[in-house]
Every structure is written in C-alpha cells, then in structure tokens.
Write an enzyme that holds these catalytic residues in place. Structure first.
Site, mmCIF file in Angstrom:
data_model
loop_
_atom_site.group_PDB
_atom_site.id
_atom_site.type_symbol
_atom_site.label_atom_id
_atom_site.label_comp_id
_atom_site.label_asym_id
_atom_site.label_seq_id
_atom_site.Cartn_x
_atom_site.Cartn_y
_atom_site.Cartn_z
ATOM 1 N N TYR A 85 0.882 -1.183 0.066
ATOM 2 C CA TYR A 85 -0.104 -0.181 0.047
ATOM 3 C C TYR A 85 0.929 1.062 0.010
ATOM 4 O O TYR A 85 1.789 1.294 0.547
ATOM 5 C CB TYR A 85 -0.707 -0.161 1.302
ATOM 6 N N TYR B 109 0.282 -10.246 0.167
ATOM 7 C CA TYR B 109 1.419 -9.453 1.230
ATOM 8 C C TYR B 109 1.438 -10.146 2.545
ATOM 9 O O TYR B 109 0.313 -10.659 3.059
ATOM 10 C CB TYR B 109 1.188 -7.941 1.330
ATOM 11 N N ARG C 122 -1.734 -12.227 3.376
ATOM 12 C CA ARG C 122 -3.140 -11.962 3.118
ATOM 13 C C ARG C 122 -3.525 -12.229 1.283
ATOM 14 O O ARG C 122 -2.754 -11.989 0.585
ATOM 15 C CB ARG C 122 -3.430 -10.523 3.088
ATOM 16 N N HIS D 153 -6.997 -8.951 -2.687
ATOM 17 C CA HIS D 153 -8.018 -8.225 -2.232
ATOM 18 C C HIS D 153 -8.105 -6.716 -2.781
ATOM 19 O O HIS D 153 -7.395 -6.283 -2.852
ATOM 20 C CB HIS D 153 -8.528 -8.553 -0.734
ATOM 21 N N HIS E 91 -10.360 -3.486 -1.314
ATOM 22 C CA HIS E 91 -11.189 -2.895 -0.181
ATOM 23 C C HIS E 91 -12.408 -1.794 -0.754
ATOM 24 O O HIS E 91 -12.003 -1.209 -1.557
ATOM 25 C CB HIS E 91 -10.592 -2.134 0.828
#
Length: 254
Positions: free
Chosen positions: A125, A164, A174, A177, A179
């Site tokens: 991110y 990640y 994870r 995905h 959000h």
C-alpha cells in the site's frame, strides 16, 4: 428510545471476536451492542464526496506522470507496462472490476458513492505504515471512486493487487483483495467490505476471509470472472455485486 441491536443470521456476518484474527481480541465489544437514536444532522447529511467525484476517478491506471488523460475503455489496444517503462503507467496486470449495488429486494441502489483502495501489484500500500516488504509503484496510488448509475452499476479499471505478509500468525499472507466502501444517504450509512479473487490458493488460510463461517455468505466476497467486461488484449474483467441487506447481504468488514 434505545433500540437493542439485532444481529443477522448466524454465520453470515463476521463475528466481532474471532481468535484466529488477532486484532479482534483488543477491539471486539465485551457487552451486547446498543443502537442509539441518530440526530437529524446524522441522518440527513451532508455526505462527503457525492458531489465531488470526477469523471476519471474510476480508472486507477491513469493520471500519473506522463500518462495520457484517457481511460482504458477509450484505448483498448493500449500495451502493458514492461519493467523500467517510464510512460507513467502502473506496473502489473490491468483488470476491470464492475458490478451492481442492490438492496435486499434486488432493486438497484442508484447514485451511491463507491470507493476502493488496494495494494499495488507487489502487495504494498502507498501508506507510511506499510513496511518495506515489497517495492512501491510511483505510478499507482491505489485509490478510486465512482457513483452508481440508474441501474446501480459501478465500474473500476485498476491493477490486480498482490498478496502480502501481515504477521497475524506464522507465515501469514493476505490473499489478493480490494477494499470497498459504500456511502448511503447519510454519513452514518456506510458499508465496508473486501472483494477477493476466484481460485486464490491463500483463501483457505486467511482468518479475515474465514471469519465469515457460513460458506455461502463467504462465497459472496469472491468475485467472478466476467467475459462481458473483459477487454481483449488489455484487461480481464471481474464481477462483484454488493447486496446491502437481507438474507443474501454481502458480509461487512469488522
């Protein structure tokens, strides 16, 4: 009058406390929830963002240094980015994510704000708290916004996110995905959820995904391959419908 909160059908929404997901131990409530009546200002707005969404915010792959100000749908033959390319395009596989926002009766939810945020193709991110486990992409911010149309449809063009590590447990990764955040008619009306990708081998090991214990409800978090929105030689399409209430409601993020 104080109204006691009534929970949905067992297993169709995440539990507030789910021990395999470590963060819930500190933030889960220890007593039954109580719904307090909202004030007029809370239920009538204003709603941030509805009147400020620009036409191109649905496309997360443009608007960077050196990138032409056109969406992917306007140039379907646009080539993919090679490592070291300085065109301003983000690195990774382009995808189209679209679907409908529906109420519990299957009717479209019109003109509602849909926001997304995600990691880049390397699984990082653009946030100061995200560690240096993977490289940043200078041409990808990972955030986009769109309004649903009269049929409740939305559409985003973006980059397929990477998995990640997240240190919840030993060797924790994870799944890929995206959000989602949806705003209703007032500031207090918000739904936050996550969209996953079909066939991801990390899904059986992810406690956030699996805190929805009902298998059918959990499946509503997984997108479907969509040939109708796939752009030849440019981007694979995925469909993700969001249902706000009722027996087939999309599970929310705790």
């Amino acid at each position: 009058m104080i109204e006691v909160y009534r929970r949905p059908m067992q297993g169709t929404q995440p539990e507030y406390r789910f021990p395999p997901y470590g963060s819930t131990a500190k933030r889960a409530p220890t007593k039954p929830l109580v719904m307090l009546p909202h004030t007029l200002s809370e239920t009538t707005g204003p709603v941030f963002g509805h009147d400020s969404v620009k036409a191109g915010e649905f496309d997360l792959t443009v608007g960077h240094a050196g990138e032409p100000a056109v969406g992917l749908g306007d140039s379907p033959g646009q080539p993919g980015l090679r490592p070291g390319d300085s065109s301003g395009q983000p690195i990774g596989k382009k995808i189209v994510v679209s679907g409908r926002v529906l109420d519990d009766g299957g009717k479209p939810v019109r003109h509602t704000l849909v926001e997304i945020w995600q990691a880049n193709s390397a699984g990082r991110y653009r946030h100061p708290n995200d560690g240096p486990h993977s490289p940043l992409d200078p041409n990808f911010t990972g955030c986009g916004r769109a309004m649903t149309d009269a049929e409740g449809r939305y559409r985003f063009v973006t980059i397929e996110p990477g998995a990640y590590p997240w240190r919840n447990h030993y060797n924790a990764w994870r799944p890929k995905h995206i959000h989602f955040s949806l705003w209703g008619a007032a500031f207090t009306q918000r739904l936050v959820t996550q969209m996953y990708f079909p066939g991801d081998p990390l899904l059986p090991f992810d406690p956030i995904f699996n805190c929805v214990t009902d298998a059918k409800a959990r499946g509503r978090l997984v997108s479907a391959l969509d040939w109708e929105t796939t752009i030849p030689e440019s981007a694979i399409g995925y469909r993700f419908d969001i249902v706000l209430r009722g027996r087939h409601a999309t599970p929310v993020e705790r």
